[in-house]
Design a protein around this motif. Structure first.
Motif, PDB file in Angstrom:
ATOM      1  N   ALA A   1       0.832  -1.214   0.000  1.00  0.00           N
ATOM      2  CA  ALA A   1       0.000   0.000   0.000  1.00  0.00           C
ATOM      3  C   ALA A   1       0.861   1.256   0.000  1.00  0.00           C
ATOM      4  O   ALA A   1       0.493   2.282  -0.589  1.00  0.00           O
ATOM      5  CB  ALA A   1      -0.921  -0.002   1.216  1.00  0.00           C
ATOM      6  N   ASP A   2       2.009   1.197   0.646  1.00  0.00           N
ATOM      7  CA  ASP A   2       2.894   2.368   0.707  1.00  0.00           C
ATOM      8  C   ASP A   2       3.487   2.688  -0.664  1.00  0.00           C
ATOM      9  O   ASP A   2       3.841   3.836  -0.937  1.00  0.00           O
ATOM     10  CB  ASP A   2       4.016   2.106   1.709  1.00  0.00           C
ATOM     11  N   ASN A   3       3.599   1.683  -1.523  1.00  0.00           N
ATOM     12  CA  ASN A   3       4.172   1.891  -2.855  1.00  0.00           C
ATOM     13  C   ASN A   3       3.146   2.323  -3.892  1.00  0.00           C
ATOM     14  O   ASN A   3       3.507   2.644  -5.029  1.00  0.00           O
ATOM     15  CB  ASN A   3       4.849   0.599  -3.339  1.00  0.00           C
ATOM     16  N   ILE A   4       1.865   2.329  -3.515  1.00  0.00           N
ATOM     17  CA  ILE A   4       0.817   2.710  -4.462  1.00  0.00           C
ATOM     18  C   ILE A   4       0.766   4.237  -4.577  1.00  0.00           C
ATOM     19  O   ILE A   4       0.725   4.943  -3.558  1.00  0.00           O
ATOM     20  CB  ILE A   4      -0.548   2.157  -4.015  1.00  0.00           C
ATOM     21  N   ILE A   5       0.770   4.721  -5.767  1.00  0.00           N
ATOM     22  CA  ILE A   5       0.730   6.167  -6.004  1.00  0.00           C
ATOM     23  C   ILE A   5      -0.711   6.662  -6.117  1.00  0.00           C
ATOM     24  O   ILE A   5      -1.092   7.664  -5.513  1.00  0.00           O
ATOM     25  CB  ILE A   5       1.523   6.527  -7.273  1.00  0.00           C
TER      26      ILE A   5
ATOM     27  N   ALA B   1      -8.724   4.354  -1.181  1.00  0.00           N
ATOM     28  CA  ALA B   1      -9.613   3.211  -1.353  1.00  0.00           C
ATOM     29  C   ALA B   1      -8.958   1.926  -0.870  1.00  0.00           C
ATOM     30  O   ALA B   1      -9.594   1.076  -0.236  1.00  0.00           O
ATOM     31  CB  ALA B   1     -10.010   3.078  -2.826  1.00  0.00           C
ATOM     32  N   TYR B   2      -7.674   1.793  -1.124  1.00  0.00           N
ATOM     33  CA  TYR B   2      -6.954   0.597  -0.708  1.00  0.00           C
ATOM     34  C   TYR B   2      -6.889   0.515   0.819  1.00  0.00           C
ATOM     35  O   TYR B   2      -7.078  -0.554   1.415  1.00  0.00           O
ATOM     36  CB  TYR B   2      -5.547   0.633  -1.311  1.00  0.00           C
ATOM     37  N   LYS B   3      -6.651   1.648   1.481  1.00  0.00           N
ATOM     38  CA  LYS B   3      -6.563   1.667   2.939  1.00  0.00           C
ATOM     39  C   LYS B   3      -7.912   1.328   3.576  1.00  0.00           C
ATOM     40  O   LYS B   3      -7.993   0.541   4.525  1.00  0.00           O
ATOM     41  CB  LYS B   3      -6.095   3.039   3.424  1.00  0.00           C
ATOM     42  N   VAL B   4      -8.984   1.925   3.049  1.00  0.00           N
ATOM     43  CA  VAL B   4     -10.313   1.666   3.600  1.00  0.00           C
ATOM     44  C   VAL B   4     -10.694   0.202   3.429  1.00  0.00           C
ATOM     45  O   VAL B   4     -11.263  -0.435   4.326  1.00  0.00           O
ATOM     46  CB  VAL B   4     -11.352   2.586   2.940  1.00  0.00           C
ATOM     47  N   THR B   5     -10.376  -0.369   2.278  1.00  0.00           N
ATOM     48  CA  THR B   5     -10.709  -1.760   2.008  1.00  0.00           C
ATOM     49  C   THR B   5     -10.033  -2.703   2.995  1.00  0.00           C
ATOM     50  O   THR B   5     -10.623  -3.702   3.419  1.00  0.00           O
ATOM     51  CB  THR B   5     -10.290  -2.142   0.571  1.00  0.00           C
ATOM     52  N   LEU B   6      -8.813  -2.373   3.391  1.00  0.00           N
ATOM     53  CA  LEU B   6      -8.063  -3.255   4.278  1.00  0.00           C
ATOM     54  C   LEU B   6      -8.337  -3.006   5.757  1.00  0.00           C
ATOM     55  O   LEU B   6      -8.042  -3.859   6.587  1.00  0.00           O
ATOM     56  CB  LEU B   6      -6.563  -3.101   4.016  1.00  0.00           C
ATOM     57  N   THR B   7      -8.887  -1.858   6.112  1.00  0.00           N
ATOM     58  CA  THR B   7      -9.074  -1.527   7.524  1.00  0.00           C
ATOM     59  C   THR B   7     -10.502  -1.696   8.017  1.00  0.00           C
ATOM     60  O   THR B   7     -10.713  -1.688   9.240  1.00  0.00           O
ATOM     61  CB  THR B   7      -8.639  -0.076   7.796  1.00  0.00           C
ATOM     62  N   TRP B   8     -11.476  -1.871   7.152  1.00  0.00           N
ATOM     63  CA  TRP B   8     -12.863  -1.939   7.629  1.00  0.00           C
ATOM     64  C   TRP B   8     -13.117  -3.184   8.463  1.00  0.00           C
ATOM     65  O   TRP B   8     -14.045  -3.222   9.295  1.00  0.00           O
ATOM     66  CB  TRP B   8     -13.835  -1.896   6.449  1.00  0.00           C
ATOM     67  N   VAL B   9     -12.296  -4.220   8.310  1.00  0.00           N
ATOM     68  CA  VAL B   9     -12.491  -5.462   9.055  1.00  0.00           C
ATOM     69  C   VAL B   9     -12.330  -5.239  10.552  1.00  0.00           C
ATOM     70  O   VAL B   9     -12.922  -5.959  11.371  1.00  0.00           O
ATOM     71  CB  VAL B   9     -11.494  -6.533   8.561  1.00  0.00           C
ATOM     72  N   TYR B  10     -11.547  -4.233  10.938  1.00  0.00           N
ATOM     73  CA  TYR B  10     -11.303  -3.979  12.355  1.00  0.00           C
ATOM     74  C   TYR B  10     -12.588  -3.599  13.083  1.00  0.00           C
ATOM     75  O   TYR B  10     -12.687  -3.768  14.307  1.00  0.00           O
ATOM     76  CB  TYR B  10     -10.256  -2.881  12.520  1.00  0.00           C
ATOM     77  N   ALA B  11     -13.583  -3.108  12.354  1.00  0.00           N
ATOM     78  CA  ALA B  11     -14.850  -2.728  12.976  1.00  0.00           C
ATOM     79  C   ALA B  11     -15.711  -3.936  13.318  1.00  0.00           C
ATOM     80  O   ALA B  11     -16.705  -3.806  14.035  1.00  0.00           O
ATOM     81  CB  ALA B  11     -15.626  -1.782  12.049  1.00  0.00           C
ATOM     82  N   VAL B  12     -15.344  -5.113  12.834  1.00  0.00           N
ATOM     83  CA  VAL B  12     -16.115  -6.323  13.098  1.00  0.00           C
ATOM     84  C   VAL B  12     -15.728  -6.876  14.461  1.00  0.00           C
ATOM     85  O   VAL B  12     -14.546  -7.078  14.748  1.00  0.00           O
ATOM     86  CB  VAL B  12     -15.863  -7.383  12.004  1.00  0.00           C
ATOM     87  N   ALA B  13     -16.709  -7.147  15.314  1.00  0.00           N
ATOM     88  CA  ALA B  13     -16.436  -7.704  16.635  1.00  0.00           C
ATOM     89  C   ALA B  13     -15.961  -9.149  16.506  1.00  0.00           C
ATOM     90  O   ALA B  13     -16.317  -9.848  15.553  1.00  0.00           O
ATOM     91  CB  ALA B  13     -17.696  -7.638  17.499  1.00  0.00           C
ATOM     92  N   PRO B  14     -15.137  -9.629  17.452  1.00  0.00           N
ATOM     93  CA  PRO B  14     -14.661 -11.015  17.372  1.00  0.00           C
ATOM     94  C   PRO B  14     -15.772 -12.047  17.293  1.00  0.00           C
ATOM     95  O   PRO B  14     -15.660 -13.027  16.553  1.00  0.00           O
ATOM     96  CB  PRO B  14     -13.838 -11.168  18.664  1.00  0.00           C
ATOM     97  N   ALA B  15     -16.850 -11.843  18.048  1.00  0.00           N
ATOM     98  CA  ALA B  15     -17.957 -12.800  17.999  1.00  0.00           C
ATOM     99  C   ALA B  15     -18.609 -12.814  16.617  1.00  0.00           C
ATOM    100  O   ALA B  15     -18.966 -13.890  16.095  1.00  0.00           O
ATOM    101  CB  ALA B  15     -18.996 -12.450  19.067  1.00  0.00           C
TER     102      ALA B  15
END
Length: 293
Positions: A96-100, A105-119
Motif C-alpha cells: 500500500a505504501d508503494n501505491i501512487i 480506497a486501498y486503505k479503507v478496504t483493508l481496515t474496515w475489518v477492524y470494525a467487526v467484533a470477534p464474535a
C-alpha cells in the motif's frame, strides 16, 4: 535572610484522576484480588459455603490432561496467529505504501475489518465453513480436502487461526503503514541510491526502522491471541471438537460459569495472568534489546 520558593499545588489533578483510578480499582484490581482469593478456596456450586484448601486447586489443575492440552493449544495458536497477522499486515502495508494512485480506497478496504467484533467474525467464519452452505468448505472439497470444523480438530484449529488472523490484520496494517510513512523521504532516497535490490533495502534499512512499531504490535497481538479471540472460539467452534480448540481463557469461562467450579477457574485465571506476565517480561527483557528507537 534566605527566602525559599514555595509552590502551591492545586487539588484539581487529583480530582481529575480520581474517576480513572476508581475504575481501575473496581474493574481490575478488585477482580484480580478476588480471583487470587478464590483460587485457594473450594466453593459449592451455589456459593453458600467455602473451604480453604491451600494449593489443592493448582495441584488438580496441573494434573489435568485437559488443562495441559488447552495450554499447548493456546501457546501454538497464539504464536501462529501473532506471526501470520504481523507478516500479512506488513506485506500489505509495504504494497500500500508503494501505491501512487488510489491509496485511500486501498486503505479503507483493508481496515474496515477492524470494525467487526470477534464474535461476529466467528459467526461469519461459521457460515464460510458450514458443511452444507459454506463457500470455503465447497472450495476445499473441490480440491479434494474434506474440511470439517465440527469433527476434525486440525481443521477446526485452522479455521480459528484463519478467522482470528483476518480479524487482526487490519489494525496491524494501520500501524505498519503509519510507520512506513513516518520514514523520511531523504532516508528512502539515500537507501535507493545505496542499495539497488528492493528486498535487501527493505531488510537492512526499512525493517530496522520499523522495529519499535513491530515490537509494540508483537505485544498487542500476543495479548489479542490470548484473550480477545474468546468471541471467535465461542461462536465458531465452542471449544470443540472434543475440547481440542479450548484456549486457556475459554476454559476459565467454561469451568467457572458453565461448570460452576469457581475455585478451579480462579486458579486457571491466576496461572493465565502469570503466563502472560512472563511472556511480556521475556519480550521486554530480550526482544526489546534488538529494538532501536
Amino acid at each position: 535572610m534566605e527566602r525559599r520558593q514555595q509552590f502551591f499545588h492545586s487539588p484539581m489533578p487529583y480530582f481529575l484522576l480520581a474517576p480513572q483510578i476508581a475504575i481501575i480499582a473496581i474493574f481490575f484490581v478488585y477482580p484480580a484480588a478476588k480471583a487470587v482469593y478464590l483460587s485457594f478456596m473450594l466453593e459449592d456450586p451455589w456459593g453458600m459455603s467455602s473451604t480453604f484448601v491451600w494449593f489443592e486447586n493448582y495441584q488438580i489443575l496441573f494434573q489435568s490432561s485437559d488443562y495441559l492440552e488447552s495450554l499447548g493449544f493456546t501457546l501454538i495458536f497464539s504464536i501462529l496467529v501473532s506471526f501470520l497477522s504481523l507478516a500479512i499486515a506488513l506485506l500489505l502495508a509495504v504494497k500500500a505504501d508503494n501505491i501512487i494512485h488510489g491509496q485511500s480506497a486501498y486503505k479503507v478496504t483493508l481496515t474496515w475489518v477492524y470494525a467487526v467484533a470477534p464474535a461476529i467474525a466467528g459467526i461469519i467464519g461459521g457460515f464460510l465453513f458450514n458443511p452444507h452452505i459454506g463457500v470455503l468448505t465447497d472450495f476445499l472439497e473441490h480440491l479434494g480436502w474434506k474440511f470439517s470444523v465440527q469433527t476434525d480438530p486440525i481443521d477446526a484449529t485452522m479455521a480459528l487461526i484463519l478467522v482470528s488472523v483476518w480479524k487482526q490484520v487490519a489494525v496491524n496494517f494501520v500501524y505498519f503503514l503509519a510507520g512506513l510513512q513516518s520514514i523520511s523521504y531523504a532516508v528512502k532516497e539515500a537507501a535507493t541510491l545505496d542499495c539497488v535490490s528492493d528486498s535487501k533495502r527493505f531488510w537492512t534499512i526499512t525493517f530496522p526502522l520499523l522495529a519499535p512499531t513491530g515490537f509494540f504490535l508483537l505485544v498487542i497481538n500476543l495479548t489479542y491471541a490470548f484473550f480477545d479471540t474468546f468471541g471467535v472460539i465461542d461462536t465458531l467452534t465452542d471449544g470443540g471438537p472434543g475440547g481440542s480448540t479450548t484456549s486457556l481463557v475459554y476454559k476459565v469461562y467454561r469451568d467457572g460459569f458453565v461448570g460452576a467450579d469457581l475455585g478451579g477457574s480462579s486458579a486457571q485465571s491466576v496461572v493465565l495472568l502469570l503466563l502472560v506476565l512472563a511472556l511480556t517480561f521475556i519480550q521486554f527483557r530480550f526482544v526489546e534489546k534488538r529494538v532501536h528507537y
